[in-house]
Scaffold this motif. Structure first.
Motif, PDB file in Angstrom:
ATOM      1  N   GLN A  71      -1.426  -4.522 -14.140  1.00  0.00           N
ATOM      2  CA  GLN A  71      -0.053  -5.024 -14.320  1.00  0.00           C
ATOM      3  C   GLN A  71       0.944  -4.012 -13.756  1.00  0.00           C
ATOM      4  O   GLN A  71       1.845  -4.358 -12.990  1.00  0.00           O
ATOM      5  CB  GLN A  71       0.185  -5.256 -15.828  1.00  0.00           C
ATOM      6  N   GLU A  72       0.749  -2.731 -14.125  1.00  0.00           N
ATOM      7  CA  GLU A  72       1.659  -1.671 -13.646  1.00  0.00           C
ATOM      8  C   GLU A  72       1.644  -1.597 -12.118  1.00  0.00           C
ATOM      9  O   GLU A  72       2.686  -1.447 -11.493  1.00  0.00           O
ATOM     10  CB  GLU A  72       1.244  -0.310 -14.212  1.00  0.00           C
ATOM     11  N   LEU A  73       0.461  -1.726 -11.550  1.00  0.00           N
ATOM     12  CA  LEU A  73       0.355  -1.680 -10.082  1.00  0.00           C
ATOM     13  C   LEU A  73       1.185  -2.782  -9.442  1.00  0.00           C
ATOM     14  O   LEU A  73       1.935  -2.557  -8.494  1.00  0.00           O
ATOM     15  CB  LEU A  73      -1.104  -1.853  -9.641  1.00  0.00           C
ATOM     16  N   LEU A  74       1.043  -3.988  -9.984  1.00  0.00           N
ATOM     17  CA  LEU A  74       1.741  -5.103  -9.365  1.00  0.00           C
ATOM     18  C   LEU A  74       3.243  -5.010  -9.592  1.00  0.00           C
ATOM     19  O   LEU A  74       4.040  -5.473  -8.775  1.00  0.00           O
ATOM     20  CB  LEU A  74       1.177  -6.431  -9.861  1.00  0.00           C
ATOM     21  N   GLU A  75       3.640  -4.369 -10.698  1.00  0.00           N
ATOM     22  CA  GLU A  75       5.077  -4.182 -10.921  1.00  0.00           C
ATOM     23  C   GLU A  75       5.691  -3.303  -9.831  1.00  0.00           C
ATOM     24  O   GLU A  75       6.855  -3.462  -9.478  1.00  0.00           O
ATOM     25  CB  GLU A  75       5.341  -3.591 -12.317  1.00  0.00           C
ATOM     26  N   GLN A  76       4.888  -2.392  -9.311  1.00  0.00           N
ATOM     27  CA  GLN A  76       5.400  -1.543  -8.224  1.00  0.00           C
ATOM     28  C   GLN A  76       5.641  -2.337  -6.948  1.00  0.00           C
ATOM     29  O   GLN A  76       6.254  -1.850  -6.005  1.00  0.00           O
ATOM     30  CB  GLN A  76       4.409  -0.414  -7.911  1.00  0.00           C
ATOM     31  N   LEU A 110       0.853  -1.203   0.000  1.00  0.00           N
ATOM     32  CA  LEU A 110       0.000   0.000   0.000  1.00  0.00           C
ATOM     33  C   LEU A 110       0.886   1.249   0.000  1.00  0.00           C
ATOM     34  O   LEU A 110       0.613   2.234  -0.691  1.00  0.00           O
ATOM     35  CB  LEU A 110      -0.915   0.004   1.232  1.00  0.00           C
ATOM     36  N   GLN A 111       1.972   1.176   0.781  1.00  0.00           N
ATOM     37  CA  GLN A 111       2.904   2.296   0.858  1.00  0.00           C
ATOM     38  C   GLN A 111       3.518   2.583  -0.513  1.00  0.00           C
ATOM     39  O   GLN A 111       3.642   3.746  -0.926  1.00  0.00           O
ATOM     40  CB  GLN A 111       4.008   1.937   1.868  1.00  0.00           C
ATOM     41  N   ALA A 112       3.873   1.499  -1.216  1.00  0.00           N
ATOM     42  CA  ALA A 112       4.479   1.660  -2.542  1.00  0.00           C
ATOM     43  C   ALA A 112       3.491   2.363  -3.480  1.00  0.00           C
ATOM     44  O   ALA A 112       3.843   3.288  -4.218  1.00  0.00           O
ATOM     45  CB  ALA A 112       4.881   0.302  -3.101  1.00  0.00           C
ATOM     46  N   TRP A 113       2.230   1.960  -3.425  1.00  0.00           N
ATOM     47  CA  TRP A 113       1.214   2.603  -4.269  1.00  0.00           C
ATOM     48  C   TRP A 113       0.993   4.054  -3.840  1.00  0.00           C
ATOM     49  O   TRP A 113       0.769   4.937  -4.661  1.00  0.00           O
ATOM     50  CB  TRP A 113      -0.104   1.828  -4.201  1.00  0.00           C
ATOM     51  N   ALA A 114       1.071   4.259  -2.542  1.00  0.00           N
ATOM     52  CA  ALA A 114       0.793   5.601  -2.023  1.00  0.00           C
ATOM     53  C   ALA A 114       1.844   6.619  -2.456  1.00  0.00           C
ATOM     54  O   ALA A 114       1.621   7.826  -2.384  1.00  0.00           O
ATOM     55  CB  ALA A 114       0.702   5.566  -0.489  1.00  0.00           C
ATOM     56  N   TRP A 158      -4.828   5.793   2.935  1.00  0.00           N
ATOM     57  CA  TRP A 158      -3.834   5.005   3.667  1.00  0.00           C
ATOM     58  C   TRP A 158      -2.654   5.898   4.028  1.00  0.00           C
ATOM     59  O   TRP A 158      -2.016   6.486   3.163  1.00  0.00           O
ATOM     60  CB  TRP A 158      -3.367   3.830   2.812  1.00  0.00           C
ATOM     61  N   ASP A 159      -2.393   6.006   5.354  1.00  0.00           N
ATOM     62  CA  ASP A 159      -1.255   6.815   5.775  1.00  0.00           C
ATOM     63  C   ASP A 159      -0.245   5.973   6.546  1.00  0.00           C
ATOM     64  O   ASP A 159       0.645   6.497   7.215  1.00  0.00           O
ATOM     65  CB  ASP A 159      -1.726   7.994   6.635  1.00  0.00           C
ATOM     66  N   GLY A 160      -0.394   4.662   6.454  1.00  0.00           N
ATOM     67  CA  GLY A 160       0.556   3.791   7.122  1.00  0.00           C
ATOM     68  C   GLY A 160       0.214   3.549   8.589  1.00  0.00           C
ATOM     69  O   GLY A 160       0.841   2.733   9.245  1.00  0.00           O
ATOM     70  N   GLN A 161      -0.767   4.279   9.132  1.00  0.00           N
ATOM     71  CA  GLN A 161      -1.069   4.203  10.561  1.00  0.00           C
ATOM     72  C   GLN A 161      -2.356   3.440  10.868  1.00  0.00           C
ATOM     73  O   GLN A 161      -2.450   2.797  11.899  1.00  0.00           O
ATOM     74  CB  GLN A 161      -1.240   5.623  11.155  1.00  0.00           C
ATOM     75  N   GLY A 176       2.720   7.203  -5.449  1.00  0.00           N
ATOM     76  CA  GLY A 176       2.314   7.882  -6.690  1.00  0.00           C
ATOM     77  C   GLY A 176       0.826   8.139  -6.782  1.00  0.00           C
ATOM     78  O   GLY A 176       0.329   8.588  -7.809  1.00  0.00           O
ATOM     79  N   ALA A 177       0.090   7.835  -5.741  1.00  0.00           N
ATOM     80  CA  ALA A 177      -1.367   7.982  -5.823  1.00  0.00           C
ATOM     81  C   ALA A 177      -1.957   8.074  -4.426  1.00  0.00           C
ATOM     82  O   ALA A 177      -1.276   7.830  -3.442  1.00  0.00           O
ATOM     83  CB  ALA A 177      -1.964   6.763  -6.543  1.00  0.00           C
ATOM     84  N   ARG A 178      -3.225   8.477  -4.369  1.00  0.00           N
ATOM     85  CA  ARG A 178      -3.929   8.411  -3.091  1.00  0.00           C
ATOM     86  C   ARG A 178      -4.516   7.015  -2.991  1.00  0.00           C
ATOM     87  O   ARG A 178      -5.316   6.621  -3.843  1.00  0.00           O
ATOM     88  CB  ARG A 178      -5.072   9.424  -3.066  1.00  0.00           C
ATOM     89  N   VAL A 179      -4.120   6.290  -1.945  1.00  0.00           N
ATOM     90  CA  VAL A 179      -4.602   4.926  -1.783  1.00  0.00           C
ATOM     91  C   VAL A 179      -5.738   4.910  -0.763  1.00  0.00           C
ATOM     92  O   VAL A 179      -5.600   5.450   0.332  1.00  0.00           O
ATOM     93  CB  VAL A 179      -3.455   4.006  -1.306  1.00  0.00           C
ATOM     94  N   PHE A 180      -6.863   4.344  -1.151  1.00  0.00           N
ATOM     95  CA  PHE A 180      -8.001   4.220  -0.231  1.00  0.00           C
ATOM     96  C   PHE A 180      -8.240   2.747   0.051  1.00  0.00           C
ATOM     97  O   PHE A 180      -8.311   1.947  -0.869  1.00  0.00           O
ATOM     98  CB  PHE A 180      -9.265   4.847  -0.826  1.00  0.00           C
ATOM     99  N   VAL A 181      -8.361   2.422   1.340  1.00  0.00           N
ATOM    100  CA  VAL A 181      -8.512   1.021   1.731  1.00  0.00           C
ATOM    101  C   VAL A 181      -9.384   0.979   3.001  1.00  0.00           C
ATOM    102  O   VAL A 181      -9.343   1.913   3.798  1.00  0.00           O
ATOM    103  CB  VAL A 181      -7.101   0.403   1.928  1.00  0.00           C
ATOM    104  N   PRO A 182     -10.201  -0.061   3.173  1.00  0.00           N
ATOM    105  CA  PRO A 182     -11.067  -0.121   4.351  1.00  0.00           C
ATOM    106  C   PRO A 182     -10.269  -0.103   5.649  1.00  0.00           C
ATOM    107  O   PRO A 182      -9.362  -0.915   5.840  1.00  0.00           O
ATOM    108  CB  PRO A 182     -11.800  -1.455   4.201  1.00  0.00           C
ATOM    109  N   GLN A 183     -10.630   0.815   6.522  1.00  0.00           N
ATOM    110  CA  GLN A 183      -9.970   0.925   7.821  1.00  0.00           C
ATOM    111  C   GLN A 183     -11.020   1.236   8.878  1.00  0.00           C
ATOM    112  O   GLN A 183     -12.133   1.634   8.566  1.00  0.00           O
ATOM    113  CB  GLN A 183      -8.925   2.059   7.795  1.00  0.00           C
TER     114      GLN A 183
END
Ligand code: SF4
Ligand code: SF4
Ligand code: SF4
Ligand code: SF4
Lengths: 333, 253
Positions: free
Chosen positions: A174-179, A13-17, A37-40, A19-26
């Motif tokens: 594919q690009e996402l998973l390459e990250q 998630l951090q890797a995606w974050a 996602w802010d890592g916390q 280059g982008a705003r990552v939204f995930v259930p929290q």
């Protein structure tokens, strides 16, 4: 097929974050919501679907449309800068993935493109998460949705005891998973877990045709007797998309904004002169069900309900769309 | 053009709504630039006689003397406005309406010889009313919007819908649905900006019934949440028990 260990997911998630705003259930206020996602935060990917659907990421509750100002005899309009951030939505369930297709129909087809929606939608990658367990209120399979595999997403994930399986669906995926190189391993012989089997199944065959003949039926009076008009059902519904446009004026400047509206409110259809074609809860509740089960299928060829169960779970007086479907089928005309 | 003249009257009330006018302080001077507060006993030493363009009446009517003053106010004001829930529906003073008059009086006054109180009603029980500014106390924003709109000659935006609408615009997590807190938001008129739920406190219904309020169903839900029927009655009679909508809620269980 790739795999990520559970404890490595935050790093992905951090890797995606980066280059982008990552939204995930929290977890938030005791409920599960899509949050940046802010890592916390505390991830709730393994605890069933979110209380609120992710629709507000494409269609915010309140969104400024333009600003205006008056100076002497001059008036001017300032556009708001177009949304151009990249977003990655992680952990979208199959029902909510279908809701995106329904929202796309509304905001992007039939000769009208809503630029606010389009910008957010096109800048977003969706990583779906399959369900292996269904809540008692889930009935997605009723609408031909597969809880084990979502439609129209970029990456599909499945939960495992110690991690997640990931499968690329699109080039963007594919690009996402390459990250995630270095975090992801080959899944080897790992098997895709069996999809959830929602126990709640409703027979929707012929419902649209039946409803076409039920507009004036007294059934709607009976079903609306309990409704409080609180609007929880429409605010929590992943496919409800009605909005109002209002202005906020202060002195010589102001702005126009749109915000979610709800057909469950009397204001929604009240005309400037005071006339209201949907004067009571009966007409309003009827509209909600007819829109989902008759008008939308007539116009777009699909139901505007995805069986997520949020409305029946959260309605304070237990107005239940699955029961309505069943009762509608039983009504004698 | 001379400035519109405004009068503020007080009946049976706590003066909290009048205080909200004074609490408009940051813009009170602008307001005084636009209107003439000709009669406002709480804020002025010397007051000018009518007629007035706008009359704001605070308080419920609870005795014969107030009926007389109210009728005079109606005669001397072009527009008569109910200021706050007491003037709109009887408000807090109306909680006495369900007990024998003398029992209530006895609890407060030593000498009952001079007390001749009547059932507490909103002012429209006695005179025609042009607008209702609800709330306990009134919302300053709504009051201001009302004055501005009246000066401009347009219809003020007095929200007819429930507090839930504003609550949801504030993106609050619903206390009623999520925490099973007893919230009167679904049946109460908006206009306060969902003041209480936005601060984590359920709505008490101080603004009275919203348009198309389903108080019966809410009362049944309150019972299902485990509230005693006596408490349900108290909820519905706290601010607007005299309205037909809330009395249906009080009588539902
Ligand atoms: S959630 Fe239930 S009570 Fe509230 S508006 Fe919807 S159907 Fe009515
Ligand atoms: S109508 Fe109810 S079950 Fe259907 S998509 Fe909306 S919230 Fe989910
Ligand atoms: S907290 Fe109260 S006012 Fe807010 S939406 Fe829920 S029921 Fe309505
Ligand atoms: S939320 Fe309810 S109790 Fe609070 S100010 Fe508004 S109407 Fe009154």
């Amino acid at each position: 097929m790739l795999k990520i260990a559970k404890d490595k997911l935050p790093q992905l998630l951090q890797a995606w974050a980066a280059g982008a705003r990552v939204f995930v259930p929290q977890e938030k206020d005791g409920t599960r919501v899509f949050l940046p996602w802010d890592g916390q935060g505390k991830l709730t990917l393994d605890e069933g679907n979110t209380l609120e659907p992710p629709k507000d990421l494409f269609f915010p509750r309140t969104e400024t449309m333009y600003r205006y100002q008056v100076q002497g005899q001059e008036a001017g309009v300032t556009e708001v800068p177009p949304f151009d951030a990249k977003m990655v939505l992680v952990g979208v369930r199959s029902c909510d993935a279908r809701s995106f297709a329904i929202m796309d129909d509304v905001f992007l087809t039939k000769g009208y493109v809503d630029e606010f929606y389009r910008r957010r939608r096109e800048n977003t990658r969706v990583v779906a998460l399959a369900c292996t367990e269904a809540a008692p209120t889930c009935f997605c399979t009723t609408f031909g949705i597969d809880p084990g595999r979502a439609e129209g997403v970029d990456v599909q994930m499945w939960p495992l005891a110690d991690g997640y399986l990931l499968e690329v669906v699109t080039e963007a995926g594919q690009e996402l998973l390459e990250q995630g190189t270095g975090l992801l391993t080959d899944a080897g012989k790992e098997e895709i877990p069996a999809a959830a089997k929602p126990g709640l199944v409703v027979d929707i065959d012929g419902v649209t045709a039946k409803l076409q003949r039920m507009f004036e039926h007294p059934y709607w009076t009976a079903v609306s007797r309990k409704c409080l008009g609180c609007g929880a059902c429409t605010y929590l519904c992943p496919t409800c998309h009605c909005f109002d446009i209002q202005g906020e004026n202060r002195g010589n400047s102001g702005y126009k904004f749109r915000c979610w509206d709800s057909c469950m409110f009397s204001e929604y259809t009240r005309m400037a002169g005071g006339h209201n074609p949907r004067p009571s809860k009966k007409e309003r509740l009827r509209n909600r069900f007819l829109h989902k089960l008759q008008y939308f299928p007539e116009r777009y060829g699909k139901f505007a309900c995805v069986g997520c169960g949020r409305c029946l779970d959260r309605c304070p007086v237990n107005v239940d769309i699955t029961r309505v479907i069943r009762e509608v089928k039983e009504v004698t005309l | 053009m001379s400035k519109p003249r405004v009068a503020v009257y007080k009946m049976s009330s706590c003066a909290g709504c009048q205080l909200e006018i004074i609490n408009l302080e940051p813009i009170l001077l602008d307001l005084l630039g636009a209107v003439d507060l000709s009669y406002f006993v709480m804020a002025r030493r010397e007051n000018e006689p009518g007629p007035y363009d706008i009359g704001l009446v605070e308080g419920a009517i609870t005795c014969g003397e107030e009926i007389e003053r109210l009728k005079k106010a109606r005669q001397e004001c072009h527009l008569l406005v109910a200021l706050g829930s007491c003037a709109c529906y009887g408000g807090l003073p109306s909680i006495k309406n369900w007990q024998p008059q003398r029992v209530v009086e006895n609890r407060v006054y030593d000498n009952l010889a001079a007390i001749h109180s009547t059932t507490a009603y909103g002012i429209d029980y006695y005179v025609p009313v042009d607008a209702y500014l609800k709330g306990c106390p009134v919302s300053r924003e709504e009051l201001l919007d009302f004055i501005k709109s009246t000066l401009l000659g347009v219809r003020p935006y007095l929200r007819p819908h429930s507090v839930c609408v504003e609550c949801k615009l504030h993106e609050n997590v619903c206390l009623f649905v999520t925490e099973k807190a007893i919230c009167l938001g679904p049946v109460t008129t908006a206009g306060c900006g969902a003041l209480c739920p936005s601060r984590g406190k359920p709505c008490d219904g101080c603004r009275g019934p919203a348009n198309d309020a389903n108080a019966v169903s809410l009362a049944r839900t309150m019972a299902a949440y485990g509230l005693h029927s006596q408490d349900i009655v108290r909820y519905f009679r706290k601010f607007a028990g005299m309205t037909s909508e809330f009395s249906k809620g009080a009588e539902a269980v």
